[in-house]
Design a protein around this motif. Structure first.
Motif, mmCIF file in Angstrom:
data_model
loop_
_atom_site.group_PDB
_atom_site.id
_atom_site.type_symbol
_atom_site.label_atom_id
_atom_site.label_comp_id
_atom_site.label_asym_id
_atom_site.label_seq_id
_atom_site.Cartn_x
_atom_site.Cartn_y
_atom_site.Cartn_z
ATOM 1 N N TRP A 1 0.784 -1.295 -0.061
ATOM 2 C CA TRP A 1 0.213 -0.041 -0.062
ATOM 3 C C TRP A 1 0.945 1.200 0.041
ATOM 4 O O TRP A 1 0.287 2.406 -0.490
ATOM 5 N N ILE A 2 2.014 1.147 0.394
ATOM 6 C CA ILE A 2 3.084 2.358 0.433
ATOM 7 C C ILE A 2 3.231 2.610 -1.068
ATOM 8 O O ILE A 2 3.360 3.836 -1.364
ATOM 9 N N ALA A 3 3.749 1.471 -1.813
ATOM 10 C CA ALA A 3 3.841 1.765 -3.293
ATOM 11 C C ALA A 3 2.569 2.253 -3.938
ATOM 12 O O ALA A 3 2.715 3.205 -4.800
ATOM 13 N N CYS A 4 1.515 1.879 -3.512
ATOM 14 C CA CYS A 4 0.408 2.356 -4.325
ATOM 15 C C CYS A 4 0.174 3.898 -4.222
ATOM 16 O O CYS A 4 -0.240 4.633 -4.837
ATOM 17 N N MET A 5 0.581 4.155 -2.529
ATOM 18 C CA MET A 5 0.329 5.662 -2.181
ATOM 19 C C MET A 5 1.414 6.455 -3.044
ATOM 20 O O MET A 5 1.258 7.536 -3.435
ATOM 21 N N ALA A 6 2.618 5.801 -3.254
ATOM 22 C CA ALA A 6 3.590 6.728 -3.977
ATOM 23 C C ALA A 6 3.165 6.737 -5.558
ATOM 24 O O ALA A 6 3.331 7.802 -6.001
ATOM 25 N N TRP B 1 0.779 9.702 -5.773
ATOM 26 C CA TRP B 1 1.251 10.935 -5.770
ATOM 27 C C TRP B 1 1.867 11.228 -7.099
ATOM 28 O O TRP B 1 1.802 12.395 -7.463
ATOM 29 N N LEU B 2 2.562 10.486 -7.611
ATOM 30 C CA LEU B 2 3.144 10.675 -9.037
ATOM 31 C C LEU B 2 2.017 10.904 -10.002
ATOM 32 O O LEU B 2 2.191 11.698 -11.180
ATOM 33 N N ALA B 3 0.544 10.457 -9.832
ATOM 34 C CA ALA B 3 -0.207 10.595 -10.752
ATOM 35 C C ALA B 3 -1.180 11.794 -10.122
ATOM 36 O O ALA B 3 -2.304 11.885 -10.670
ATOM 37 N N ARG B 4 -0.769 12.638 -9.458
ATOM 38 C CA ARG B 4 -1.608 13.634 -8.754
ATOM 39 C C ARG B 4 -2.047 14.748 -9.690
ATOM 40 O O ARG B 4 -3.127 15.363 -9.234
ATOM 41 N N TYR B 5 -1.422 14.885 -10.851
ATOM 42 C CA TYR B 5 -1.978 15.952 -11.960
ATOM 43 C C TYR B 5 -3.017 15.425 -12.812
ATOM 44 O O TYR B 5 -3.761 16.084 -13.552
ATOM 45 N N ASP B 6 -3.273 14.002 -12.598
ATOM 46 C CA ASP B 6 -4.348 13.359 -13.491
ATOM 47 C C ASP B 6 -5.395 12.557 -12.567
ATOM 48 O O ASP B 6 -4.713 11.622 -11.938
ATOM 49 N N GLU B 7 -6.312 13.028 -12.109
ATOM 50 C CA GLU B 7 -7.196 12.427 -11.279
ATOM 51 C C GLU B 7 -7.600 10.884 -11.605
ATOM 52 O O GLU B 7 -7.769 10.060 -10.911
ATOM 53 N N ASP B 8 -7.732 10.794 -13.005
ATOM 54 C CA ASP B 8 -8.363 9.501 -13.570
ATOM 55 C C ASP B 8 -7.369 8.358 -13.205
ATOM 56 O O ASP B 8 -7.585 7.310 -12.817
ATOM 57 N N ARG B 9 -6.009 8.635 -13.644
ATOM 58 C CA ARG B 9 -5.019 7.724 -13.239
ATOM 59 C C ARG B 9 -4.624 7.517 -11.766
ATOM 60 O O ARG B 9 -4.160 6.514 -11.361
ATOM 61 N N ALA B 10 -4.968 8.434 -10.985
ATOM 62 C CA ALA B 10 -4.546 8.491 -9.729
ATOM 63 C C ALA B 10 -5.800 7.743 -8.903
ATOM 64 O O ALA B 10 -5.427 7.012 -7.953
ATOM 65 N N ALA B 11 -6.936 7.528 -9.485
ATOM 66 C CA ALA B 11 -7.956 6.695 -8.624
ATOM 67 C C ALA B 11 -7.720 5.228 -8.647
ATOM 68 O O ALA B 11 -7.902 4.551 -7.718
ATOM 69 N N LEU B 12 -7.074 4.704 -9.471
ATOM 70 C CA LEU B 12 -6.829 2.953 -9.492
ATOM 71 C C LEU B 12 -5.600 2.945 -8.511
ATOM 72 O O LEU B 12 -6.065 2.061 -7.549
ATOM 73 N N PRO B 13 -4.489 3.473 -8.381
ATOM 74 C CA PRO B 13 -3.806 3.050 -7.110
ATOM 75 C C PRO B 13 -4.235 3.684 -5.790
ATOM 76 O O PRO B 13 -3.898 3.186 -4.690
ATOM 77 N N HIS C 1 -6.299 1.123 -0.652
ATOM 78 C CA HIS C 1 -7.283 1.111 0.277
ATOM 79 C C HIS C 1 -7.282 -0.467 0.544
ATOM 80 O O HIS C 1 -7.440 -0.877 1.700
ATOM 81 N N VAL C 2 -7.345 -1.222 -0.519
ATOM 82 C CA VAL C 2 -7.823 -2.551 -0.461
ATOM 83 C C VAL C 2 -6.367 -3.224 0.009
ATOM 84 O O VAL C 2 -6.592 -4.224 1.273
ATOM 85 N N MET C 3 -5.267 -3.031 -0.283
ATOM 86 C CA MET C 3 -3.950 -3.486 0.506
ATOM 87 C C MET C 3 -3.911 -3.129 1.965
ATOM 88 O O MET C 3 -3.434 -3.856 2.685
#
Length: 282
Positions: free
Chosen positions: A85-90, A93-105, A110-112
């Motif tokens: 879940w730490i990797a998903c959170m990172a 953060w990298l996709a913070r300018y694209d809300e659509d791409r940030a939704a999946l991680p 949350h699941v992990m």
């Protein structure tokens, strides 16, 4: 007013020749940036909480798994729960300018996190201290929540038009990157087609390749004469050697001689290899 020492360049003239020389002067000191100091402090606290969460989860889940497997394997698997879940959170953060791409991680994180909390809680239940299991599981939730708050605070808000513009720019860059392997595949396919045609033509074939266009007089390889109509030319053989990984001019010349049955001009081979290195050969 507070001041600080700083270096400035000032003109200094000797014998009519002027040079800029450094001198130390007192300049007003900028006010302390308390916002940045507080943000750095909060980030440090979040990093400390995250470290404690990883240590606690690894110890708890590792002790739980060590009941069935050896300890090195148990603790190695235990650390995966938090690192996932730490990797998903990172990535979020990298996709913070694209809300659509940030939704999946974000959803995957949350699941992990839930799986890690369930594993910590299961350890408390197995050990006979379910209260400790619940508190230990809450440590991971606190670490995840704190980092979510910190990252959201540092994510700039973007309106819909700006997000669409950024997505368009990323799409253009992605298309350029995607064309690189596609061009390589096309070159390999074209080289295989040329080799296949040369093999099918055979030594007694007298018909020209109908798919091969006539070369103009000003073409760089106009002086190259094919061994026979429809057979592989010096240019084709150099291209096949290049696609096979040959980068040395002498090795390419030997391959051309073997393929065409005639020793090529070293200058011609060197010229084709130079064009390939510069990406100018077609």
């Amino acid at each position: 007013m507070k001041t600080r020492q700083t270096v400035q360049q000032v003109p200094h003239t000797i014998d009519g020749k002027t040079r800029m020389v450094p001198i130390r002067v007192d300049a007003p000191a900028p006010p302390r940036d308390w916002d940045n100091l507080v943000l750095n402090g909060v980030t440090g606290i979040a990093a400390l909480v995250l470290t404690a969460s990883v240590v606690w989860s690894t110890a708890s889940i590792g002790d739980l798994l060590s009941r069935a497997v050896v300890e090195p394997a148990a603790y190695g698997a235990a650390v995966v729960f938090d690192l996932a879940w730490i990797a998903c959170m990172a990535i979020e953060w990298l996709a913070r300018y694209d809300e659509d791409r940030a939704a999946l991680p974000r959803r995957a994180g949350h699941v992990m996190l839930l799986l890690a909390m369930l594993a910590v809680g299961a350890h408390g239940k197995v050990a006979g201290y379910w209260e400790i299991g619940l508190i230990g599981a809450a440590v991971s939730a606190l670490a995840k929540g704190l980092w979510t708050v910190v990252l959201r605070h540092q994510t700039p808000p973007l309106d819909a038009r700006t997000r669409a513009w950024i997505q368009g720019e990323l799409a253009d860059a992605g298309a350029s990157l995607a064309l690189i392997p596609v061009r390589r595949q096309l070159q390999r396919a074209q080289a295989q087609v040329s080799a296949e045609r040369a093999a099918i033509a055979g030594p007694d074939s007298g018909s020209a390749d109908p798919d091969r266009p006539d070369e103009s007089a000003d073409d760089p390889d106009a002086e190259v004469i094919g061994i026979r109509p429809g057979a592989v030319t010096t240019k084709d053989a150099v291209r096949i050697a290049w696609d096979s990984g040959v980068r040395d001019d002498e090795a390419a010349a030997r391959y051309v001689a073997k393929t065409t049955g005639k020793a090529p001009s070293p200058d011609t081979v060197a010229r084709y290899m130079r064009l390939l290195r510069n990406g100018m050969a077609s």
